[in-house]
Design an enzyme around this catalytic site. Structure first.
Site, PDB file in Angstrom:
ATOM      1  N   HIS A  32       0.904  -1.233   0.055  1.00  0.00           N
ATOM      2  CA  HIS A  32       0.107  -0.074  -0.081  1.00  0.00           C
ATOM      3  C   HIS A  32       0.823   1.067   0.064  1.00  0.00           C
ATOM      4  O   HIS A  32       2.069   1.189   0.378  1.00  0.00           O
ATOM      5  CB  HIS A  32      -1.140   0.090   1.082  1.00  0.00           C
ATOM      6  CG  HIS A  32      -0.194   0.171   2.669  1.00  0.00           C
ATOM      7  ND1 HIS A  32       0.585  -0.950   3.163  1.00  0.00           N
ATOM      8  CD2 HIS A  32       0.115   1.077   3.316  1.00  0.00           C
ATOM      9  CE1 HIS A  32       1.099  -0.522   4.355  1.00  0.00           C
ATOM     10  NE2 HIS A  32       0.798   0.668   4.170  1.00  0.00           N
ATOM     11  N   ASP A  56       0.711   5.170   1.698  1.00  0.00           N
ATOM     12  CA  ASP A  56       0.237   5.870   2.885  1.00  0.00           C
ATOM     13  C   ASP A  56      -0.801   7.046   2.484  1.00  0.00           C
ATOM     14  O   ASP A  56      -0.383   7.573   1.441  1.00  0.00           O
ATOM     15  CB  ASP A  56       1.172   6.407   3.911  1.00  0.00           C
ATOM     16  CG  ASP A  56       1.653   4.799   4.771  1.00  0.00           C
ATOM     17  OD1 ASP A  56       1.090   4.140   4.585  1.00  0.00           O
ATOM     18  OD2 ASP A  56       2.626   5.259   5.364  1.00  0.00           O
ATOM     19  N   HIS A  96       4.764   0.093  -0.027  1.00  0.00           N
ATOM     20  CA  HIS A  96       5.551  -0.640   0.982  1.00  0.00           C
ATOM     21  C   HIS A  96       4.579  -1.619   1.512  1.00  0.00           C
ATOM     22  O   HIS A  96       3.370  -1.866   1.390  1.00  0.00           O
ATOM     23  CB  HIS A  96       6.040   0.216   2.272  1.00  0.00           C
ATOM     24  CG  HIS A  96       5.294   1.174   2.735  1.00  0.00           C
ATOM     25  ND1 HIS A  96       4.530   2.036   1.868  1.00  0.00           N
ATOM     26  CD2 HIS A  96       4.537   1.103   4.068  1.00  0.00           C
ATOM     27  CE1 HIS A  96       3.583   2.903   2.938  1.00  0.00           C
ATOM     28  NE2 HIS A  96       3.634   2.212   4.115  1.00  0.00           N
ATOM     29  N   ARG A 109       6.526  -9.034  15.801  1.00  0.00           N
ATOM     30  CA  ARG A 109       7.137  -7.803  15.621  1.00  0.00           C
ATOM     31  C   ARG A 109       6.029  -6.651  15.819  1.00  0.00           C
ATOM     32  O   ARG A 109       4.830  -6.991  15.499  1.00  0.00           O
ATOM     33  CB  ARG A 109       7.591  -7.957  13.945  1.00  0.00           C
ATOM     34  CG  ARG A 109       7.841  -6.689  13.490  1.00  0.00           C
ATOM     35  CD  ARG A 109       8.420  -6.551  12.134  1.00  0.00           C
ATOM     36  NE  ARG A 109       8.749  -5.434  11.646  1.00  0.00           N
ATOM     37  CZ  ARG A 109       8.146  -4.341  10.997  1.00  0.00           C
ATOM     38  NH1 ARG A 109       6.960  -4.611  10.713  1.00  0.00           N
ATOM     39  NH2 ARG A 109       8.830  -3.339  10.614  1.00  0.00           N
TER      40      ARG A 109
END
Ligand SMILES: C=C1C[C@]23C[C@@]1(O)CC[C@H]2[C@@]12CCC[C@@](C)(C(=O)O1)[C@H]2[C@@H]3C(=O)O
Ligand SMILES: O=C(O)CCC(=O)C(=O)O
Ligand SMILES: [Fe+2]
Length: 342
Positions: free
Chosen positions: A219, A221, A276, A287
């Site tokens: 996607h 941002d 990203h 994580r």
């Protein structure tokens, strides 16, 4: 001024996908979370986004170059105290470690913008992601009370201190990046000091078979820029045209800065809004990441900056309000930019 939450509420799209899997209780990756294998990962580990020292006298030039060639960089000497970053990561870990039924008490409402749940982009993909998120806009207190009725002061205090520091850093980075284009506050139609912002805590639980699933799907941002703390466990990857997916190596103390759609539009496509994604890790590696989205007030117009337009550079995008752009993105996801293209 219309807030981000109000825009989402007024233009609610029925999001069926809200409740994340109870990752603590699964031993194999269910078919609902199995993604087709991607073989577009570059093995060139020499290539990576630039590291910019904010104290470097050349920071303006370097940041401009990084935005132009990569749409992202890592920033060091940024002035955010390392213990504050550790505290926010630890509070995020405390939140995501709660039992599933407890986290459900802060579940994002179907037309809501804040709280616990799947990423907003989930409905655009046929499979679920190995991810759970918690979105905060403004005060975290209502959701924190629901999660911890008697013990929410620490969470709220850490989040509020982090939001303040992030706002200052985002403002500083915006001035720096705009300066590289020879643009200053006077050239803008909004006040950089009164932004629209959101804080997103991301959790990628350890996975029994990480290569078969996806943490956060590819996607861009919607922000002007995003500042990401990605903890010490790798997972963030960016897509470099002509190369493929590259990992962004976690550097202790560094924060990742990426260009979002709004800065891409303002820069008349000179800065790419970087694509990203996040991949997940094997057993034992849970994580976390913390993303701060810094944007333009929703009632303001966004269009390529007049200073960047001349005979050789005609506008690539028409003018839209941020609110209109957010609605286009909520409905059309990755097509949104081309829908305002000239
Ligand atoms: C301000 C925002 C950016 C975001 C949507 C949101 O309202 C809050 C959550 C953000 C996030 C985080 C994960 C990836 C992303 C694409 C998503 O689904 O929710 C981003 C949104 C965005 O940048 O559009
Ligand atoms: O977790 C990561 O590394 C990426 C998070 C992200 O892209 C986001 O929150 O928008
Ligand atoms: Fe992102």
């Amino acid at each position: 001024m219309t807030t981000l939450s109000e825009v989402y509420r007024e233009h609610a799209i029925p999001l069926r996908h809200i409740v994340p899997l109870d990752f603590h209780s699964v031993r194999t990756v269910p078919d609902s979370h199995v993604w087709p294998k991607s073989d577009d990962f570059s093995s060139d580990d020499q290539l990576s986004i630039p590291i910019i020292d904010l104290k470097d006298p050349l920071a303006v030039k370097l940041a401009g170059h990084a935005c132009e060639t990569w749409g992202a960089f890592q920033v060091i000497n940024h002035g955010i105290p390392s213990n504050l970053v550790e505290e926010v990561e630890s509070e995020a870990r405390r939140l995501f470690s709660l039992p599933a039924q407890q986290k459900m008490k802060a579940l994002r409402e179907p037309a809501g913008a804040t709280g616990y749940g799947l990423a907003r982009i989930s409905p655009f993909f046929p499979k679920y992601m190995w991810h759970e998120g918690f979105t905060i806009m403004g005060s975290p207190v209502d959701h924190a009370r629901a999660l911890w009725p008697n013990d929410n002061a620490r969470f709220c205090d850490v989040i509020e201190r982090y939001q303040k520091k992030m706002k200052d850093l985002a403002e500083q980075l915006t001035h720096l990046i705009l300066k590289s284009l020879d643009v200053s506050q006077e050239d803008l139609s909004w006040d950089v000091g009164s932004p629209s912002t959101a804080l997103q805590l991301n959790s990628y639980p350890s996975c029994p078979d990480p290569n078969r699933t996806m943490g956060l799907a590819p996607h861009t941002d919607t922000s002007l820029l995003t500042i990401l703390h990605q903890s010490s466990i790798s997972g963030l990857q960016i897509f470099k045209e002509g190369v493929g997916w590259l990992s962004v190596r976690p550097i202790p103390g560094a924060l990742v800065v990426n260009v979002g759609d709004l800065l891409h539009i303002l820069s008349n496509a000179r800065f790419p809004s970087v694509l990203h994604r996040a991949v997940v890790n094997r057993d034992g590696c849970h994580r976390l990441s913390v993303a701060y989205f810094y944007g333009i007030p929703t009632d303001c117009n966004v269009s390529p900056l007049a200073k960047l337009l001349n005979s050789g550079h005609t506008p690539r995008y028409r003018s839209v309000t941020v609110k209109e752009y957010m609605i286009l993105k909520s409905k059309n996801f990755e097509e949104a930019l081309s829908l305002i293209g000239i």
